[in-house]
Design an enzyme around this catalytic site. Structure first.
Site, PDB file in Angstrom:
ATOM      1  N   CYS A  76     -16.320   2.210   0.899  1.00  0.00           N
ATOM      2  CA  CYS A  76     -15.158   1.358   1.196  1.00  0.00           C
ATOM      3  C   CYS A  76     -14.693   1.511   2.641  1.00  0.00           C
ATOM      4  O   CYS A  76     -14.033   0.632   3.172  1.00  0.00           O
ATOM      5  CB  CYS A  76     -14.038   1.645   0.216  1.00  0.00           C
ATOM      6  SG  CYS A  76     -13.374   3.314   0.321  1.00  0.00           S
ATOM      7  N   GLN A 107     -10.301  -3.632  -2.943  1.00  0.00           N
ATOM      8  CA  GLN A 107     -11.570  -3.083  -2.460  1.00  0.00           C
ATOM      9  C   GLN A 107     -12.667  -3.278  -3.507  1.00  0.00           C
ATOM     10  O   GLN A 107     -13.796  -3.641  -3.165  1.00  0.00           O
ATOM     11  CB  GLN A 107     -11.417  -1.597  -2.136  1.00  0.00           C
ATOM     12  CG  GLN A 107     -12.687  -0.964  -1.599  1.00  0.00           C
ATOM     13  CD  GLN A 107     -13.076  -1.469  -0.212  1.00  0.00           C
ATOM     14  OE1 GLN A 107     -12.252  -1.471   0.696  1.00  0.00           O
ATOM     15  NE2 GLN A 107     -14.315  -1.903  -0.046  1.00  0.00           N
ATOM     16  N   ASP A 148     -17.091   7.861  -1.411  1.00  0.00           N
ATOM     17  CA  ASP A 148     -15.840   7.712  -0.653  1.00  0.00           C
ATOM     18  C   ASP A 148     -15.511   9.088  -0.072  1.00  0.00           C
ATOM     19  O   ASP A 148     -16.149  10.094  -0.428  1.00  0.00           O
ATOM     20  CB  ASP A 148     -14.735   7.222  -1.604  1.00  0.00           C
ATOM     21  CG  ASP A 148     -13.446   6.816  -0.886  1.00  0.00           C
ATOM     22  OD1 ASP A 148     -13.442   6.747   0.360  1.00  0.00           O
ATOM     23  OD2 ASP A 148     -12.444   6.572  -1.582  1.00  0.00           O
ATOM     24  N   ARG A 161     -13.775  -8.064   2.210  1.00  0.00           N
ATOM     25  CA  ARG A 161     -12.337  -7.882   1.960  1.00  0.00           C
ATOM     26  C   ARG A 161     -11.582  -9.165   2.306  1.00  0.00           C
ATOM     27  O   ARG A 161     -10.700  -9.598   1.581  1.00  0.00           O
ATOM     28  CB  ARG A 161     -11.779  -6.712   2.806  1.00  0.00           C
ATOM     29  CG  ARG A 161     -12.327  -5.341   2.451  1.00  0.00           C
ATOM     30  CD  ARG A 161     -11.906  -4.886   1.063  1.00  0.00           C
ATOM     31  NE  ARG A 161     -10.460  -4.889   0.881  1.00  0.00           N
ATOM     32  CZ  ARG A 161      -9.649  -3.904   1.266  1.00  0.00           C
ATOM     33  NH1 ARG A 161     -10.139  -2.813   1.818  1.00  0.00           N
ATOM     34  NH2 ARG A 161      -8.343  -3.978   1.055  1.00  0.00           N
ATOM     35  N   ARG A 177       0.882  -1.184   0.000  1.00  0.00           N
ATOM     36  CA  ARG A 177       0.000   0.000   0.000  1.00  0.00           C
ATOM     37  C   ARG A 177       0.904   1.213   0.000  1.00  0.00           C
ATOM     38  O   ARG A 177       1.724   1.390   0.910  1.00  0.00           O
ATOM     39  CB  ARG A 177      -0.901  -0.008   1.233  1.00  0.00           C
ATOM     40  CG  ARG A 177      -1.541   1.351   1.476  1.00  0.00           C
ATOM     41  CD  ARG A 177      -2.628   1.354   2.512  1.00  0.00           C
ATOM     42  NE  ARG A 177      -3.825   0.701   2.015  1.00  0.00           N
ATOM     43  CZ  ARG A 177      -5.045   0.918   2.508  1.00  0.00           C
ATOM     44  NH1 ARG A 177      -5.224   1.749   3.505  1.00  0.00           N
ATOM     45  NH2 ARG A 177      -6.080   0.284   2.012  1.00  0.00           N
ATOM     46  N   HIS A 222      -7.572   0.850  -6.297  1.00  0.00           N
ATOM     47  CA  HIS A 222      -7.780   0.042  -5.083  1.00  0.00           C
ATOM     48  C   HIS A 222      -8.455  -1.270  -5.515  1.00  0.00           C
ATOM     49  O   HIS A 222      -9.633  -1.504  -5.258  1.00  0.00           O
ATOM     50  CB  HIS A 222      -8.656   0.815  -4.090  1.00  0.00           C
ATOM     51  CG  HIS A 222      -8.575   0.328  -2.683  1.00  0.00           C
ATOM     52  ND1 HIS A 222      -7.867  -0.803  -2.306  1.00  0.00           N
ATOM     53  CD2 HIS A 222      -9.134   0.795  -1.533  1.00  0.00           C
ATOM     54  CE1 HIS A 222      -7.977  -0.978  -0.999  1.00  0.00           C
ATOM     55  NE2 HIS A 222      -8.740  -0.033  -0.509  1.00  0.00           N
TER      56      HIS A 222
HETATM   57  N1   CP Z   1     -11.192   0.366   2.662  1.00  0.00           N
HETATM   58  C1   CP Z   1      -9.913   0.280   3.070  1.00  0.00           C
HETATM   59  O1   CP Z   1      -9.012  -0.013   2.284  1.00  0.00           O
HETATM   60  O2   CP Z   1      -9.747   0.511   4.395  1.00  0.00           O
HETATM   61  P1   CP Z   1      -8.366   0.649   5.165  1.00  0.00           P
HETATM   62  O3   CP Z   1      -7.757   1.941   4.742  1.00  0.00           O
HETATM   63  O4   CP Z   1      -8.763   0.643   6.610  1.00  0.00           O
HETATM   64  O5   CP Z   1      -7.489  -0.507   4.805  1.00  0.00           O
HETATM   65  N1  NVA Z   2      -9.854   6.979  -1.402  1.00  0.00           N
HETATM   66  C1  NVA Z   2      -9.453   6.596  -0.067  1.00  0.00           C
HETATM   67  C2  NVA Z   2      -9.717   5.135   0.145  1.00  0.00           C
HETATM   68  C3  NVA Z   2      -9.355   4.637   1.510  1.00  0.00           C
HETATM   69  C4  NVA Z   2      -9.574   3.176   1.678  1.00  0.00           C
HETATM   70  C5  NVA Z   2      -7.971   6.903   0.119  1.00  0.00           C
HETATM   71  O1  NVA Z   2      -7.201   6.661  -0.806  1.00  0.00           O
HETATM   72  O2  NVA Z   2      -7.608   7.407   1.174  1.00  0.00           O
END
Ligand code: CP
Ligand code: NVA
Length: 305
Positions: free
Chosen positions: A259, A132, A219, A287, A102, A129
């Site tokens: 998400c 997700q 989101d 997930r 990530r 993502h």
């Molecule tokens: N939706 C999601 O990816 O959540 P986190 O940032 O908690 O992993």
């Molecule tokens: N769009 C958000 C998703 C978090 C799971 C981010 O990138 O922070």
């Protein structure tokens, strides 16, 4: 999945592999899958951004499939002190059987995959993502039964999730209407590829996107790394909250997805996310199931044919 057996974009899967993955994930969700195909393996999880769901679901999922997971932040590894992405990838490749990353730049995940032979899984970048979106799609299938003839409304920022929804609509052929404020559109290349299917449309009015939709989703207005833009974004997105009035314009059986993490009173009203049409807790649980299916396929030899 790709020749290198990585999962970096949803488009690394063919539509038929995607459907096979959902069958496998659904067996896992129902508790019908008892195998431990990752017995004796190790999974490195490199996270340069915060996470609740992604971290916990990969760590628990790897353990349930028989693997040991290592959670690594830049403070724990030499990457944070300037060691090359390529060198880190080459070293991890010699010690683990799979890598979840990530981070901010999508190119860093692609670089990692170039230098590591073991499967690399994208746990979120600024651009995509994919894990997700797998969970979101499984939730749609779980509650609506099919994607055929369904319409999804995306309300808000044209961010990583919006990009992944564009890929999903192009791959599965459902209708996607994105309502984004001017200046906050999805990635132009991904959007162009999706709109070329004739099933994906970008509009400026949330009500136009939500009208008759079977799924309404949104989101946060400021994603990770955009915190300093929060005030400016709050102004730009003021008309883009998913509230009960907007949900009322959707189909009667419509579900709400997010998400998470969510900001009640910003992109979604509490009455919607905590209301009867919300499926966000199933979405979060999924997930675990979809990522176990991805790991079983990439690292554990489960077939997706
Ligand atoms: N939706 C999601 O990816 O959540 P986190 O940032 O908690 O992993
Ligand atoms: N769009 C958000 C998703 C978090 C799971 C981010 O990138 O922070």
């Amino acid at each position: 999945m790709t020749a290198h057996r990585d999962f970096i974009n949803l488009t690394d899967l063919t539509p038929s592999e995607l459907r096979a993955l959902f069958v496998l994930a659904d067996r896992m969700r129902r508790g019908e899958y008892r195998k431990r195909p990752l017995e004796g393996q190790a999974l490195a999880m490199l996270f340069t951004k915060s996470s609740t769901r992604t971290r916990v679901s990969f760590e628990v999922g790897a353990w349930q499939l028989g693997a040991h997971a290592l959670f690594l932040t830049p403070r724990d590894v030499q990457l944070g002190r300037g060691e090359d992405v390529a060198d880190t990838a080459r070293v991890l490749d010699r010690m683990v059987q799979g890598i979840v990353i990530r981070t901010f730049a999508h190119a860093d995940v692609e670089d990692f995959a170039r230098f590591a032979q073991v499967p690399v899984i994208n746990g979120l970048t600024d651009l995509q993502h994919p894990c997700q979106i797998l969970a979101d799609l499984l939730t749609v299938q779980q509650h609506l039964g099919t994607f055929d003839g369904k319409t999804v409304a995306w309300i808000g920022d044209g961010n990583n999730m919006a990009n992944s929804w564009c890929d999903a609509a192009a791959l599965l052929g459902f209708e996607l209407r994105l309502a984004c404020p001017d200046g906050y559109d999805p990635d132009p290349t991904i959007l162009a590829r999706a709109t070329a299917t004739g099933k994906v449309k970008l509009v400026r009015d949330p009500a136009e996107a939500a009208a008759g939709a079977h799924v309404v989703t949104t989101d946060v207005w400021a994603s990770m790394g955009q915190e300093e833009e929060q005030a400016q974004r709050s102004r730009a997105f003021a008309r883009f909250q998913v509230d009960a009035a907007l949900m009322a314009t959707a189909a009667r059986e419509a579900i709400f997805l997010h998400c998470l993490p969510a900001h009640r009173g910003e992109e979604v009203a509490a009455e919607v996310i905590d209301g009867p049409q919300s499926r966000v807790w199933d979405e979060a649980e999924n997930r675990l199931h979809v990522q176990k299916a991805v790991m079983a396929a990439l690292m554990g030899g489960e077939s997706l044919t």
